[in-house]
Scaffold this motif. Sequence first.
Motif, mmCIF file in Angstrom:
data_model
loop_
_atom_site.group_PDB
_atom_site.id
_atom_site.type_symbol
_atom_site.label_atom_id
_atom_site.label_comp_id
_atom_site.label_asym_id
_atom_site.label_seq_id
_atom_site.Cartn_x
_atom_site.Cartn_y
_atom_site.Cartn_z
ATOM 1 N N VAL A 50 -1.137 7.207 10.701
ATOM 2 C CA VAL A 50 -1.342 5.935 10.015
ATOM 3 C C VAL A 50 -1.118 6.202 8.537
ATOM 4 C CG1 VAL A 50 -2.953 4.102 9.411
ATOM 5 C CG2 VAL A 50 -2.943 5.036 11.736
ATOM 6 N N LEU A 51 -0.122 5.537 7.960
ATOM 7 C CA LEU A 51 0.238 5.744 6.562
ATOM 8 C C LEU A 51 -0.189 4.543 5.729
ATOM 9 C CD1 LEU A 51 3.830 7.273 6.956
ATOM 10 C CD2 LEU A 51 1.614 8.420 6.975
ATOM 11 N N GLY A 52 -0.598 4.809 4.519
ATOM 12 C CA GLY A 52 -1.099 3.762 3.647
ATOM 13 C C GLY A 52 -0.013 3.071 2.851
ATOM 14 N N TYR A 53 1.025 2.618 3.527
ATOM 15 C CA TYR A 53 2.129 1.894 2.898
ATOM 16 C C TYR A 53 2.590 0.791 3.845
ATOM 17 C CZ TYR A 53 2.500 5.974 -0.198
ATOM 18 O OH TYR A 53 2.232 6.978 -1.083
ATOM 19 N N PRO A 54 3.275 -0.237 3.320
ATOM 20 C CA PRO A 54 3.844 -1.266 4.190
ATOM 21 C C PRO A 54 4.887 -0.680 5.144
ATOM 22 C CG PRO A 54 3.778 -2.012 1.912
ATOM 23 C CD PRO A 54 3.462 -0.550 1.888
ATOM 24 N N ASP A 173 3.243 -2.568 11.988
ATOM 25 C CA ASP A 173 2.575 -3.087 10.792
ATOM 26 C C ASP A 173 1.119 -3.377 11.149
ATOM 27 O OD1 ASP A 173 1.662 -4.429 8.577
ATOM 28 O OD2 ASP A 173 3.391 -5.754 8.408
ATOM 29 N N LEU A 174 0.180 -2.643 10.537
ATOM 30 C CA LEU A 174 -1.244 -2.791 10.830
ATOM 31 C C LEU A 174 -1.950 -3.704 9.843
ATOM 32 C CD1 LEU A 174 -2.082 0.933 11.681
ATOM 33 C CD2 LEU A 174 -1.384 -0.907 13.241
ATOM 34 N N GLY A 175 -1.208 -4.244 8.868
ATOM 35 C CA GLY A 175 -1.801 -5.114 7.863
ATOM 36 C C GLY A 175 -2.478 -4.319 6.760
ATOM 37 N N ARG A 176 -2.753 -4.997 5.644
ATOM 38 C CA ARG A 176 -3.416 -4.383 4.486
ATOM 39 C C ARG A 176 -2.692 -3.106 4.047
ATOM 40 N NH1 ARG A 176 -9.946 -5.068 5.686
ATOM 41 N NH2 ARG A 176 -9.902 -7.359 5.906
ATOM 42 N N ASP A 177 -1.371 -3.163 4.031
ATOM 43 C CA ASP A 177 -0.536 -2.041 3.587
ATOM 44 C C ASP A 177 -0.804 -0.763 4.378
ATOM 45 O OD1 ASP A 177 0.675 -3.674 1.772
ATOM 46 O OD2 ASP A 177 -0.523 -3.011 0.069
ATOM 47 N N LYS A 178 -1.003 -0.903 5.660
ATOM 48 C CA LYS A 178 -1.129 0.250 6.543
ATOM 49 C C LYS A 178 -0.115 0.127 7.677
ATOM 50 C CE LYS A 178 -5.983 1.447 5.773
ATOM 51 N NZ LYS A 178 -7.300 1.701 6.434
ATOM 52 N N THR A 179 0.456 1.260 8.059
ATOM 53 C CA THR A 179 1.488 1.268 9.090
ATOM 54 C C THR A 179 1.233 2.395 10.079
ATOM 55 O OG1 THR A 179 3.129 0.385 7.542
ATOM 56 C CG2 THR A 179 3.970 1.468 9.530
ATOM 57 N N GLY A 180 1.287 2.066 11.355
ATOM 58 C CA GLY A 180 1.207 3.084 12.393
ATOM 59 C C GLY A 180 2.596 3.609 12.717
ATOM 60 N N VAL A 181 2.742 4.918 12.746
ATOM 61 C CA VAL A 181 4.023 5.552 13.050
ATOM 62 C C VAL A 181 3.811 6.500 14.224
ATOM 63 C CG1 VAL A 181 5.908 6.993 12.186
ATOM 64 C CG2 VAL A 181 4.713 5.426 10.631
ATOM 65 N N SER A 182 4.569 6.286 15.300
ATOM 66 C CA SER A 182 4.464 7.130 16.489
ATOM 67 C C SER A 182 5.828 7.703 16.835
ATOM 68 C CB SER A 182 3.939 6.321 17.679
ATOM 69 O OG SER A 182 2.656 5.812 17.420
ATOM 70 N N LEU A 183 5.822 8.937 17.315
ATOM 71 C CA LEU A 183 7.035 9.600 17.767
ATOM 72 C C LEU A 183 6.822 10.099 19.186
ATOM 73 C CD1 LEU A 183 9.836 10.943 17.393
ATOM 74 C CD2 LEU A 183 8.637 12.911 16.395
ATOM 75 N N ALA A 184 7.764 9.783 20.065
ATOM 76 C CA ALA A 184 7.740 10.288 21.440
ATOM 77 C C ALA A 184 9.034 11.046 21.702
ATOM 78 C CB ALA A 184 7.585 9.140 22.433
ATOM 79 N N ILE A 228 7.899 -0.041 -2.472
ATOM 80 C CA ILE A 228 6.734 -0.269 -1.608
ATOM 81 C C ILE A 228 6.668 -1.707 -1.103
ATOM 82 C CG2 ILE A 228 4.213 -0.306 -1.545
ATOM 83 C CD1 ILE A 228 4.231 2.128 -3.396
ATOM 84 N N LYS A 229 6.959 -2.665 -1.965
ATOM 85 C CA LYS A 229 6.857 -4.078 -1.572
ATOM 86 C C LYS A 229 8.200 -4.669 -1.149
ATOM 87 C CE LYS A 229 2.463 -4.411 -2.417
ATOM 88 N NZ LYS A 229 1.489 -4.628 -1.307
ATOM 89 N N ALA A 230 9.231 -3.864 -1.069
ATOM 90 C CA ALA A 230 10.562 -4.376 -0.726
ATOM 91 C C ALA A 230 10.662 -4.693 0.763
ATOM 92 C CB ALA A 230 11.625 -3.363 -1.119
ATOM 93 N N SER A 231 11.518 -5.649 1.095
ATOM 94 C CA SER A 231 11.791 -5.977 2.495
ATOM 95 C C SER A 231 12.957 -5.135 2.990
ATOM 96 C CB SER A 231 12.145 -7.461 2.632
ATOM 97 O OG SER A 231 13.424 -7.712 2.065
ATOM 98 N N LEU A 232 13.186 -5.150 4.285
ATOM 99 C CA LEU A 232 14.318 -4.392 4.839
ATOM 100 C C LEU A 232 15.645 -4.918 4.305
ATOM 101 C CD1 LEU A 232 13.333 -3.761 8.566
ATOM 102 C CD2 LEU A 232 13.469 -2.098 6.706
ATOM 103 N N ALA A 233 15.710 -6.196 3.966
ATOM 104 C CA ALA A 233 16.939 -6.755 3.402
ATOM 105 C C ALA A 233 17.221 -6.195 2.014
ATOM 106 C CB ALA A 233 16.847 -8.277 3.343
ATOM 107 N N GLU A 234 16.178 -5.761 1.311
ATOM 108 C CA GLU A 234 16.334 -5.249 -0.053
ATOM 109 C C GLU A 234 16.508 -3.730 -0.109
ATOM 110 O OE1 GLU A 234 13.534 -8.353 -2.513
ATOM 111 O OE2 GLU A 234 12.546 -6.881 -1.228
ATOM 112 N N LEU A 235 16.340 -3.074 1.020
ATOM 113 C CA LEU A 235 16.400 -1.616 1.066
ATOM 114 C C LEU A 235 17.723 -1.139 1.642
ATOM 115 C CD1 LEU A 235 12.785 -1.062 2.398
ATOM 116 C CD2 LEU A 235 13.627 -0.293 0.156
#
Length: 242
Positions: A50-54, A173-184, A228-235
Amino acid sequence: MATPKTARRLLNASLYLSQPTIQRRTFLPNPFAAATGASSTPQILTAHRVLGYPSAPIYSIIADVPSYATFLPYCQRSDITHWSAPDKIYGRRWPSEGKLTSGFGGITESFISRVYCVPGEYVESVGGDTETSLSRDDIAHHLEGSDTSSRGRRNGGDNGLLRHLRSKWTIKDLGRDKTGVSLALEFAFTNPFYAALSGGVAPKVADVMIKAFEQRVVALLKENPEMIKASLAELDGSRLKK
């Protein structure tokens, strides 16, 4: 055939070592390629953070395959050979096929895999005869205008070593600028002896991979807070679009 002693040494190094020819494998480091090996059913390795970024910049960084060589252990080159058509939501093109070269101690290996990106949600790579687990509707931009079903494939599986190989990133997207990242990571050897031999190091592989990406995300977003606040369209991969 490698001796058990040699196989263990190479497995513990978590390397992709084989002949310096193009193989059809997943587009992530394969720690089992040095052993000529084995399993009747796929093994699944998982790791989670769980990372503390969008979620948008995290997803864009993970999908930035051309940058893998700058931070992924033992990765010397990471090149995209095909790109998708623009997706319908963000209008971005995503990696669709890649060639990665990894090496250690003067031994190098290059291999190709198919890559599928569901923007903001999944990044999956498959090698050999393994099929994508994603729906055709979600990856329509990868299928448009080209025969992706034949690219990155090879009859008879993965050079007689692995009959199944897939890596799949899931971003939530977990909300409040937190993101769950999983790798399988899924893999199945053709010989059960080497599946047993890999048992000591295999559980560590997914965690090593996700840790490398976690460090990459943290470093990039500290250096480039405007992302940090950019959307995928802006990245654009690991940076803002110019």
